[in-house]
Design a protein around this motif. Structure first.
Motif, PDB file in Angstrom:
ATOM      1  N   LYS A 133     -30.350 -10.359  95.034  1.00 25.48           N
ATOM      2  CA  LYS A 133     -30.871  -9.388  94.077  1.00 25.48           C
ATOM      3  C   LYS A 133     -31.733  -8.353  94.791  1.00 25.48           C
ATOM      4  O   LYS A 133     -32.561  -8.696  95.624  1.00 25.48           O
ATOM      5  N   ASP A 134     -31.511  -7.084  94.440  1.00 28.82           N
ATOM      6  CA  ASP A 134     -32.271  -5.975  95.029  1.00 28.82           C
ATOM      7  C   ASP A 134     -32.907  -5.213  93.866  1.00 28.82           C
ATOM      8  O   ASP A 134     -32.293  -4.334  93.264  1.00 28.82           O
ATOM      9  N   TYR A 135     -34.153  -5.569  93.554  1.00 27.59           N
ATOM     10  CA  TYR A 135     -34.783  -5.113  92.322  1.00 27.59           C
ATOM     11  C   TYR A 135     -35.154  -3.638  92.316  1.00 27.59           C
ATOM     12  O   TYR A 135     -35.392  -3.063  91.250  1.00 27.59           O
ATOM     13  N   SER A 136     -35.222  -3.006  93.459  1.00 26.79           N
ATOM     14  CA  SER A 136     -35.561  -1.581  93.492  1.00 26.79           C
ATOM     15  C   SER A 136     -34.327  -0.692  93.617  1.00 26.79           C
ATOM     16  O   SER A 136     -34.446   0.527  93.677  1.00 26.79           O
ATOM     17  N   HIS A 137     -33.152  -1.297  93.629  1.00 27.29           N
ATOM     18  CA  HIS A 137     -31.895  -0.595  93.918  1.00 27.29           C
ATOM     19  C   HIS A 137     -31.174  -0.144  92.654  1.00 27.29           C
ATOM     20  O   HIS A 137     -30.977  -0.913  91.710  1.00 27.29           O
ATOM     21  N   LEU A 138     -30.756   1.122  92.644  1.00 27.04           N
ATOM     22  CA  LEU A 138     -29.958   1.693  91.559  1.00 27.04           C
ATOM     23  C   LEU A 138     -28.748   2.395  92.161  1.00 27.04           C
ATOM     24  O   LEU A 138     -28.885   3.086  93.174  1.00 27.04           O
ATOM     25  N   GLN A 139     -27.581   2.246  91.559  1.00 25.73           N
ATOM     26  CA  GLN A 139     -26.393   2.884  92.118  1.00 25.73           C
ATOM     27  C   GLN A 139     -25.408   3.299  91.046  1.00 25.73           C
ATOM     28  O   GLN A 139     -25.416   2.789  89.927  1.00 25.73           O
ATOM     29  N   MET A 140     -24.565   4.264  91.400  1.00 20.43           N
ATOM     30  CA  MET A 140     -23.399   4.646  90.613  1.00 20.43           C
ATOM     31  C   MET A 140     -22.207   4.498  91.546  1.00 20.43           C
ATOM     32  O   MET A 140     -22.048   5.291  92.480  1.00 20.43           O
ATOM     33  N   ASP A 141     -21.377   3.482  91.314  1.00 20.15           N
ATOM     34  CA  ASP A 141     -20.263   3.243  92.245  1.00 20.15           C
ATOM     35  C   ASP A 141     -18.946   3.847  91.780  1.00 20.15           C
ATOM     36  O   ASP A 141     -17.968   3.847  92.535  1.00 20.15           O
ATOM     37  N   PHE A 142     -18.887   4.333  90.524  1.00 18.48           N
ATOM     38  CA  PHE A 142     -17.678   4.976  89.993  1.00 18.48           C
ATOM     39  C   PHE A 142     -16.445   4.087  90.111  1.00 18.48           C
ATOM     40  O   PHE A 142     -15.329   4.568  90.247  1.00 18.48           O
TER      41      PHE A 142
END
Length: 228
Positions: A133-142
């Protein structure tokens, strides 16, 4: 609390090189979080392959704790599709990763307030991952895997435009990842989804179970519920 301009300036340099939708989503997230009384700062944006490999070495061949399981080329950061954030403290300089902090005193975790807004904007959260788990991570992988990105595939123009439309408020798409079961007096009635603490269920199934009739007026785009 620092001004919005000061908060934006803290993150400006780390927005360079991001996918246009990710950049727009991040700018919107900073503003929406600030409006909720939760200033944030972007701590990571685009990361080079070399930087990723150096980070991967930490805790393995270099001192420090392990902070990633992704080698160079296997992180969405390497393609401008991810950002990391932290809470910006009232002095405008210090940051916090305290997920229980309630700096705005509204009885809700500042961290979860940010995550809620991020998901509305179309971001996936690393805290939802089942393994590391990476609690500070946000992504848009499409919908693209890192293997596909390594092979040269990229989000299409249509995908980016759709994401931008959602960020701009032109697409009220409901997140359908969380399925829920709706029961009536203990008996299953229908299925629905949960998005940002709001349950979405088929209105006809619910209304008819309660003895009401449902009609739809296509001309006015209105749903009419009548209970006799």
């Amino acid at each position: 609390m620092p001004t919005l301009d000061e908060v934006n300036n803290k993150s400006a340099a780390r927005l360079n090189g991001l996918n246009p939708a990710v950049r727009a989503g991040t700018v919107a997230l900073i503003q929406r979080s600030y409006e909720k009384g939760v200033p944030i700062v972007i701590t990571q944006g685009l990361r080079t392959i070399a930087e990723q490999n150096a980070l991967y070495a930490q805790g393995r061949t270099k001192p420090g704790p392990i902070v990633t399981h992704a080698r160079g080329g296997t992180s969405y950061h390497n393609y401008g599709l991810a950002v990391d954030f932290a809470l910006l403290l009232p002095d405008g300089r210090s940051v916090s990763w305290d997920m229980n902090r309630d700096g705005d005193k509204d009885t809700r975790s500042d961290w979860q307030e940010v995550i809620q807004e991020a998901k509305k904007l179309g971001f996936d959260w690393g805290g939802d991952w089942s393994s590391f788990k990476d609690y500070s991570h946000l992504q848009m992988d499409f919908g693209l895997s890192t293997k596909q990105l390594q092979a040269g595939m990229r989000p299409t123009a249509q995908q980016v435009n759709n994401a931008l439309r959602r960020i701009d408020g032109g697409d009220d798409e409901v997140n359908k990842d969380i399925k829920v079961t709706v029961t009536l007096n203990g008996k299953k009635l229908t299925d629905g989804v949960l998005d940002s603490d709001t349950a979405y269920v088929p209105v006809r199934a619910l209304a008819e179970a309660l003895g009401a009739k449902v009609t739809y007026d296509a001309k006015t785009k209105s749903v009419h519920i009548v209970k006799e």
